[in-house]
Motif scaffolding. Structure first.
Motif, PDB file in Angstrom:
ATOM      1  N   CYS A   5      -3.785  -5.050   8.322  1.00 22.11           N
ATOM      2  CA  CYS A   5      -5.005  -4.244   8.273  1.00 22.11           C
ATOM      3  C   CYS A   5      -5.446  -3.995   9.711  1.00 22.11           C
ATOM      4  O   CYS A   5      -4.912  -4.593  10.641  1.00 22.11           O
ATOM      5  CB  CYS A   5      -6.108  -4.932   7.469  1.00 22.11           C
ATOM      6  N   ASP A   6      -6.406  -3.117   9.874  1.00 20.94           N
ATOM      7  CA  ASP A   6      -6.920  -2.817  11.199  1.00 20.94           C
ATOM      8  C   ASP A   6      -7.542  -4.077  11.805  1.00 20.94           C
ATOM      9  O   ASP A   6      -8.302  -4.777  11.138  1.00 20.94           O
ATOM     10  CB  ASP A   6      -7.956  -1.699  11.097  1.00 20.94           C
ATOM     11  N   ARG A  51      -0.170  -7.125   2.544  1.00 21.85           N
ATOM     12  CA  ARG A  51      -1.048  -5.962   2.465  1.00 21.85           C
ATOM     13  C   ARG A  51      -1.763  -5.916   1.117  1.00 21.85           C
ATOM     14  O   ARG A  51      -2.903  -5.503   1.021  1.00 21.85           O
ATOM     15  CB  ARG A  51      -0.256  -4.671   2.673  1.00 21.85           C
ATOM     16  N   THR A  52      -1.090  -6.373   0.069  1.00 27.16           N
ATOM     17  CA  THR A  52      -1.678  -6.364  -1.271  1.00 27.16           C
ATOM     18  C   THR A  52      -2.815  -7.369  -1.390  1.00 27.16           C
ATOM     19  O   THR A  52      -3.838  -7.089  -2.009  1.00 27.16           O
ATOM     20  CB  THR A  52      -0.597  -6.680  -2.326  1.00 27.16           C
ATOM     21  N   VAL A  53      -2.656  -8.548  -0.786  1.00 30.31           N
ATOM     22  CA  VAL A  53      -3.650  -9.609  -0.926  1.00 30.31           C
ATOM     23  C   VAL A  53      -4.818  -9.447   0.050  1.00 30.31           C
ATOM     24  O   VAL A  53      -5.873 -10.019  -0.157  1.00 30.31           O
ATOM     25  CB  VAL A  53      -2.983 -10.997  -0.777  1.00 30.31           C
ATOM     26  N   CYS A  54      -4.666  -8.638   1.066  1.00 29.84           N
ATOM     27  CA  CYS A  54      -5.708  -8.462   2.079  1.00 29.84           C
ATOM     28  C   CYS A  54      -6.959  -7.838   1.461  1.00 29.84           C
ATOM     29  O   CYS A  54      -6.889  -6.765   0.857  1.00 29.84           O
ATOM     30  CB  CYS A  54      -5.211  -7.583   3.212  1.00 29.84           C
ATOM     31  N   PRO A  55      -8.125  -8.498   1.592  1.00 30.81           N
ATOM     32  CA  PRO A  55      -9.343  -7.942   1.007  1.00 30.81           C
ATOM     33  C   PRO A  55      -9.770  -6.617   1.626  1.00 30.81           C
ATOM     34  O   PRO A  55     -10.505  -5.856   1.003  1.00 30.81           O
ATOM     35  CB  PRO A  55     -10.398  -9.020   1.251  1.00 30.81           C
ATOM     36  N   THR A  58      -7.888  -3.699  -0.458  1.00 25.62           N
ATOM     37  CA  THR A  58      -8.070  -3.592  -1.898  1.00 25.62           C
ATOM     38  C   THR A  58      -9.490  -3.149  -2.221  1.00 25.62           C
ATOM     39  O   THR A  58     -10.435  -3.508  -1.536  1.00 25.62           O
ATOM     40  CB  THR A  58      -7.792  -4.937  -2.596  1.00 25.62           C
ATOM     41  N   LEU A  59      -9.614  -2.376  -3.263  1.00 27.42           N
ATOM     42  CA  LEU A  59     -10.920  -1.944  -3.736  1.00 27.42           C
ATOM     43  C   LEU A  59     -11.344  -2.850  -4.891  1.00 27.42           C
ATOM     44  O   LEU A  59     -10.502  -3.347  -5.628  1.00 27.42           O
ATOM     45  CB  LEU A  59     -10.847  -0.495  -4.232  1.00 27.42           C
ATOM     46  N   PRO A  60     -12.630  -3.063  -5.068  1.00 24.55           N
ATOM     47  CA  PRO A  60     -13.066  -3.870  -6.201  1.00 24.55           C
ATOM     48  C   PRO A  60     -12.650  -3.219  -7.516  1.00 24.55           C
ATOM     49  O   PRO A  60     -12.726  -1.993  -7.655  1.00 24.55           O
ATOM     50  CB  PRO A  60     -14.580  -3.916  -6.082  1.00 24.55           C
ATOM     51  N   ILE A  61     -12.204  -4.027  -8.453  1.00 26.52           N
ATOM     52  CA  ILE A  61     -11.735  -3.512  -9.740  1.00 26.52           C
ATOM     53  C   ILE A  61     -12.913  -3.091 -10.613  1.00 26.52           C
ATOM     54  O   ILE A  61     -12.905  -2.053 -11.232  1.00 26.52           O
ATOM     55  CB  ILE A  61     -10.881  -4.572 -10.454  1.00 26.52           C
ATOM     56  N   PHE A  62     -13.933  -3.888 -10.636  1.00 28.07           N
ATOM     57  CA  PHE A  62     -15.083  -3.605 -11.483  1.00 28.07           C
ATOM     58  C   PHE A  62     -16.335  -3.439 -10.630  1.00 28.07           C
ATOM     59  O   PHE A  62     -16.536  -4.159  -9.680  1.00 28.07           O
ATOM     60  CB  PHE A  62     -15.330  -4.746 -12.474  1.00 28.07           C
TER      61      PHE A  62
END
Length: 92
Positions: A5-6, A51-55, A58-62
């Motif tokens: 991430c940046d 990259r997948t686990v980086c907060p 990722t966008l919030p699901i709900f």
């Protein structure tokens, strides 16, 4: 993989480092004392788990709107003796 991430938004949470099955990521301290991931490209297999686990990636699901309620007892004696407004005493 160039970066997870940046660097400006990295929180140093270690999620990328912990998920890497090849131990290709190490946390390096910058000149201000903040930790940022550094990828060892000789060990990295470009699986994308980091990259997948980086907060930050990722966008919030709900997104659930929550309602909040507040109340106090109309009985001054109960209200003054209570630390939370005396509603539980009033209702019971």
């Amino acid at each position: 993989m160039e970066e997870i991430c940046d660097k400006d938004v990295c929180m140093g949470c270690w999620a990328c480092c912990n998920i890497c099955s090849k131990n290709a990521i190490s946390m390096i301290e910058d000149k201000f004392g903040f930790l940022h991931p550094q990828i060892n490209h000789n060990l990295c297999i470009d699986c994308g788990a980091c990259r997948t686990v980086c907060p930050n990636n990722t966008l919030p699901i709900f997104h659930i709107e929550m309602s909040t309620y507040a109340a106090v007892s109309k009985n001054d004696d109960i209200y003054k003796k209570s630390t939370s407004g005396g509603v539980a005493t009033t209702l019971s």
